[in-house]
Design a protein around this motif. Structure first.
Motif, PDB file in Angstrom:
ATOM      1  N   LEU A 154      17.550 -23.156  28.502  1.00 16.68           N
ATOM      2  CA  LEU A 154      18.469 -22.349  27.725  1.00 16.68           C
ATOM      3  C   LEU A 154      19.804 -23.041  27.628  1.00 16.68           C
ATOM      4  CD1 LEU A 154      17.736 -18.677  28.716  1.00 16.68           C
ATOM      5  CD2 LEU A 154      18.145 -19.507  26.419  1.00 16.68           C
ATOM      6  N   CYS A 155      20.267 -23.582  28.747  1.00 20.29           N
ATOM      7  CA  CYS A 155      21.557 -24.261  28.726  1.00 20.29           C
ATOM      8  C   CYS A 155      21.522 -25.463  27.817  1.00 20.29           C
ATOM      9  CB  CYS A 155      21.954 -24.679  30.134  1.00 20.29           C
ATOM     10  SG  CYS A 155      22.566 -23.293  31.057  1.00 20.29           S
ATOM     11  N   SER A 156      20.389 -26.131  27.792  1.00 16.58           N
ATOM     12  CA  SER A 156      20.359 -27.334  26.978  1.00 16.58           C
ATOM     13  C   SER A 156      20.366 -27.008  25.502  1.00 16.58           C
ATOM     14  CB  SER A 156      19.140 -28.177  27.331  1.00 16.58           C
ATOM     15  OG  SER A 156      17.972 -27.543  26.868  1.00 16.58           O
ATOM     16  N   ILE A 157      19.889 -25.832  25.099  1.00 12.91           N
ATOM     17  CA  ILE A 157      19.889 -25.533  23.675  1.00 12.91           C
ATOM     18  C   ILE A 157      21.047 -24.653  23.273  1.00 12.91           C
ATOM     19  CG2 ILE A 157      17.417 -25.820  23.424  1.00 12.91           C
ATOM     20  CD1 ILE A 157      17.130 -22.839  23.334  1.00 12.91           C
ATOM     21  N   LEU A 158      21.899 -24.335  24.230  1.00 14.65           N
ATOM     22  CA  LEU A 158      23.089 -23.571  23.907  1.00 14.65           C
ATOM     23  C   LEU A 158      24.284 -24.440  24.221  1.00 14.65           C
ATOM     24  CD1 LEU A 158      22.224 -20.165  25.571  1.00 14.65           C
ATOM     25  CD2 LEU A 158      22.181 -20.650  23.144  1.00 14.65           C
ATOM     26  N   PRO A 159      24.760 -25.225  23.289  1.00 14.25           N
ATOM     27  CA  PRO A 159      25.853 -26.152  23.604  1.00 14.25           C
ATOM     28  C   PRO A 159      27.099 -25.440  24.081  1.00 14.25           C
ATOM     29  CG  PRO A 159      25.297 -26.209  21.263  1.00 14.25           C
ATOM     30  CD  PRO A 159      24.309 -25.339  21.922  1.00 14.25           C
ATOM     31  N   THR A 160      27.309 -24.207  23.631  1.00 11.38           N
ATOM     32  CA  THR A 160      28.531 -23.521  24.035  1.00 11.38           C
ATOM     33  C   THR A 160      28.460 -23.057  25.474  1.00 11.38           C
ATOM     34  OG1 THR A 160      27.557 -21.484  23.224  1.00 11.38           O
ATOM     35  CG2 THR A 160      29.044 -22.672  21.741  1.00 11.38           C
ATOM     36  N   SER A 161      27.274 -23.053  26.022  1.00 17.07           N
ATOM     37  CA  SER A 161      27.176 -22.508  27.370  1.00 17.07           C
ATOM     38  C   SER A 161      27.269 -23.590  28.429  1.00 17.07           C
ATOM     39  CB  SER A 161      25.861 -21.759  27.540  1.00 17.07           C
ATOM     40  OG  SER A 161      24.810 -22.698  27.599  1.00 17.07           O
ATOM     41  N   LYS A 162      27.523 -24.790  27.986  1.00 15.10           N
ATOM     42  CA  LYS A 162      27.617 -25.872  28.977  1.00 15.10           C
ATOM     43  C   LYS A 162      28.708 -25.558  29.973  1.00 15.10           C
ATOM     44  CE  LYS A 162      25.891 -30.249  27.316  1.00 15.10           C
ATOM     45  NZ  LYS A 162      24.744 -30.062  28.129  1.00 15.10           N
ATOM     46  N   GLY A 163      28.373 -25.708  31.197  1.00 13.59           N
ATOM     47  CA  GLY A 163      29.358 -25.454  32.237  1.00 13.59           C
ATOM     48  C   GLY A 163      29.511 -23.992  32.555  1.00 13.59           C
ATOM     49  N   ARG A 164      28.775 -23.138  31.804  1.00 19.47           N
ATOM     50  CA  ARG A 164      28.944 -21.726  32.097  1.00 19.47           C
ATOM     51  C   ARG A 164      28.068 -21.292  33.251  1.00 19.47           C
ATOM     52  NH1 ARG A 164      27.889 -17.111  27.972  1.00 19.47           N
ATOM     53  NH2 ARG A 164      28.872 -18.194  26.301  1.00 19.47           N
ATOM     54  N   PHE A 165      27.031 -22.009  33.474  1.00 19.49           N
ATOM     55  CA  PHE A 165      26.123 -21.639  34.552  1.00 19.49           C
ATOM     56  C   PHE A 165      26.066 -22.774  35.559  1.00 19.49           C
ATOM     57  CE2 PHE A 165      25.022 -17.943  32.409  1.00 19.49           C
ATOM     58  CZ  PHE A 165      24.696 -18.216  31.112  1.00 19.49           C
ATOM     59  N   PRO A 166      27.152 -22.992  36.225  1.00 16.19           N
ATOM     60  CA  PRO A 166      27.215 -24.172  37.088  1.00 16.19           C
ATOM     61  C   PRO A 166      26.283 -24.113  38.276  1.00 16.19           C
ATOM     62  CG  PRO A 166      29.131 -22.786  37.424  1.00 16.19           C
ATOM     63  CD  PRO A 166      28.360 -22.171  36.316  1.00 16.19           C
ATOM     64  N   SER A 167      25.784 -22.935  38.579  1.00 13.59           N
ATOM     65  CA  SER A 167      24.991 -22.874  39.799  1.00 13.59           C
ATOM     66  C   SER A 167      23.524 -23.182  39.566  1.00 13.59           C
ATOM     67  CB  SER A 167      25.131 -21.492  40.433  1.00 13.59           C
ATOM     68  OG  SER A 167      24.577 -20.542  39.555  1.00 13.59           O
ATOM     69  N   ILE A 168      23.163 -23.554  38.360  1.00 14.45           N
ATOM     70  CA  ILE A 168      21.749 -23.872  38.134  1.00 14.45           C
ATOM     71  C   ILE A 168      21.400 -25.148  38.886  1.00 14.45           C
ATOM     72  CG2 ILE A 168      20.108 -24.658  36.421  1.00 14.45           C
ATOM     73  CD1 ILE A 168      21.418 -22.975  34.421  1.00 14.45           C
ATOM     74  N   LYS A 169      20.376 -25.035  39.649  1.00 16.04           N
ATOM     75  CA  LYS A 169      19.942 -26.251  40.344  1.00 16.04           C
ATOM     76  C   LYS A 169      19.226 -27.109  39.339  1.00 16.04           C
ATOM     77  CE  LYS A 169      18.967 -23.172  44.070  1.00 16.04           C
ATOM     78  NZ  LYS A 169      17.859 -22.431  44.578  1.00 16.04           N
ATOM     79  N   SER A 170      19.485 -28.365  39.363  1.00 16.66           N
ATOM     80  CA  SER A 170      18.839 -29.189  38.347  1.00 16.66           C
ATOM     81  C   SER A 170      17.395 -29.410  38.730  1.00 16.66           C
ATOM     82  CB  SER A 170      19.579 -30.512  38.211  1.00 16.66           C
ATOM     83  OG  SER A 170      19.562 -31.172  39.455  1.00 16.66           O
ATOM     84  N   TRP A 171      16.556 -29.294  37.766  1.00 16.49           N
ATOM     85  CA  TRP A 171      15.138 -29.463  38.003  1.00 16.49           C
ATOM     86  C   TRP A 171      14.805 -30.902  37.766  1.00 16.49           C
ATOM     87  CZ3 TRP A 171      10.765 -30.696  35.086  1.00 16.49           C
ATOM     88  CH2 TRP A 171       9.550 -30.359  35.694  1.00 16.49           C
TER      89      TRP A 171
END
Lengths: 387, 108
Positions: free
Chosen positions: A48-65
């Motif tokens: 979701l973050c990758s397809i929502l450019p405006t949300s970059k940095g909005r969900f900083p706690s996502i662990k990277s897969w």
């Protein structure tokens, strides 16, 4: 996690394995199912973050897969082992004009009564699977109706029924099989069928499960469920006695409750993906939005959706009569009455926020038939007859 | 199909937005507060109080509470569902944020 990213080019789906995930992981692994939905939910968030450019940095706690992690394997039990393979495109953000379509194919060992495009009963070899999908698409000739769509009850309630047949439309495309997840309430059992309401927090929908034929195997888990239990339902949206309801093809009890998170994230994800594919961004508080331009991207899978209007009326006055009234009032504005050639259709469309191109055109036709407006220099210019 | 009585997905900071309304919240059970109440840790790591709940012995570590908001730190439970002992609160918290901001029309 097995991912085959593909691209729709010129109406054909060309799959290719990506580096994200080991394709051979489709083969059985020993990983327990407890971690699956946990990592699935995280992955969904990342997507979701990758397809929502405006949300970059909005969900900083996502662990990277990390692709190097041992991929989780979808392991679902319907009445045996079922594997669901999800096809996502990683290109959806970088190249918006290249259409990406996400669809899921379930391959249960005991098949529910699924349409032929989805009746795959084969060992889990990814290449075989892709061949099956491609051949079923070319057979059916209408890839829009393939796939399983995750929805919330709220989204399902907003699906518009096509006027000519029994199918429904969501996001401008026909929907075939939907999946919903929620709590069972008001369960009633007969010899021939089980009916209950599914409450997922966004609404309640009636679900019917006819316990004869193939559904008896794929839905038999419902017999074990009490009121208050969580289930995941695959089924068709239909109208029974005037109300929208679901005919269940397959029902599964939820044991790992990360699946609840995952299902809702998936619904959001598919919503965003389809919205992006339709060539415009859904405004933040409107599902239907206003189509202000025709869709680009001739290679877009959704190119032939250009004639579809948004499925959801944006405001409560989304009815055709309201549309006609508004169009008429636009034509009857004092300034527009003075124009020799009248107004161009596109100008009217641009001013009709919240209404689709088709709706406006239909409204114009109606007004012409009623003698309220007439065409002037060509078929695209109209002027009001009053004044 | 009935969407007239939705229960919003919330965490602790969103409780004040839905005072008096029906919500759903997943909490981690911390300790009992008397016979029919307990303190729970929400997905945004705040403590709230759940009243009229089932006895804590029958609850798993994570519980979904569906009920009416009393105040911005307490919830009156109608239904408590055991969500097991392995539940990803971080993902759930982000779902809650999404469901109450950009994608609210999909849920409410």
């Amino acid at each position: 996690m097995p991912f085959l990213a593909g691209k729709w080019v010129a109406g054909r789906y060309s799959p290719r394995p990506t580096s994200l995930g080991n394709v051979s992981s489709l083969l059985p692994s020993n990983q327990s199912s407890a971690t699956h939905f946990h990592s699935l939910a995280e992955l969904m968030l990342e997507r979701l973050c990758s397809i929502l450019p405006t949300s970059k940095g909005r969900f900083p706690s996502i662990k990277s897969w990390l692709p190097s992690c041992r991929p989780a394997r979808y392991a679902r039990a319907i009445s045996g082992r079922q594997n669901r393979i999800s096809f996502c495109s990683v290109n959806s953000r970088k190249k918006p004009s290249t259409c990406s379509r996400r669809f899921k194919v379930t391959t249960p060992t005991e098949l529910p009564a699924m349409p032929s495009s989805l009746s795959l009963s084969l060992p889990l070899s990814p290449s075989l699977l892709m061949q099956q999908i491609q051949s079923s698409h070319s057979k059916k000739g209408n890839p829009k109706t393939a796939g399983v769509l995750p929805l919330t009850v709220k989204q399902a309630s907003q699906a518009m029924q096509n006027p000519f047949d029994d199918t429904f439309t969501v996001y401008g495309a026909d929907i075939n099989i939907v999946t919903l997840l929620g709590m069972v309430v008001d369960k009633e059992e007969n010899t021939s069928h089980v009916s209950f309401a599914l409450d997922d927090g966004t609404g309640r929908v009636d679900v019917n499960c006819w316990m004869n034929g193939q559904e008896m195997h794929t839905c038999k888990e419902i017999l074990k469920v009490q009121n208050g239990g969580y289930v995941c339902i695959y089924g068709h949206l239909c109208v029974l006695q005037g109300k929208k309801s679901i005919v269940a093809l397959s029902i599964r009890l939820i044991v790992d409750f990360n699946e609840v998170t995952f299902h809702f994230l998936e619904s959001v994800y598919v919503h965003v993906l389809r919205a992006n594919s339709m060539g415009h961004n859904i405004p933040s508080n409107q599902i239907g939005g206003s189509i202000t331009s025709y869709m680009q991207a001739p290679s877009s899978f959704y190119n032939d959706l250009v004639d579809y209007t948004p499925s959801y009326p944006v405001n409560t006055d989304g009815s055709p009569e309201a549309c006609v009234r508004r169009v008429q009032s636009i034509f009857e504005e004092p300034h527009n009455l003075t124009l020799e050639a009248g107004l161009h259709v596109d100008d009217v469309i641009r001013r009709m926020n919240g209404f689709g191109i088709q709706q406006v055109r239909v409204a114009i036709e109606l007004l012409v038939n009623e003698g309220m407006i007439y065409s002037t220099i060509d078929d695209d210019h109209y002027r009001s007859t009053s004044g | 199909m009935d969407t007239s009585n939705p229960a919003a997905l919330v965490n602790a900071e969103l409780l004040k937005r839905y005072v008096g309304r029906r919500v759903r919240c997943v909490v981690k059970v911390v300790r009992a507060e008397g016979n029919s109440a307990f303190a729970g840790l929400t997905s945004d790591s705040m403590h709230i109080s759940i009243k009229q709940a089932s006895p804590i012995s029958s609850l798993s570590q994570f519980v979904e509470v569906i009920g009416v908001v009393d105040s911005d730190r307490s919830l009156r439970a109608e239904i408590c569902t055991n969500f097991g002992d392995n539940f990803d609160m971080a993902s759930f918290n982000q779902l809650v944020q999404m469901a109450n901001s950009d994608y609210q029309p999909l849920f409410m």
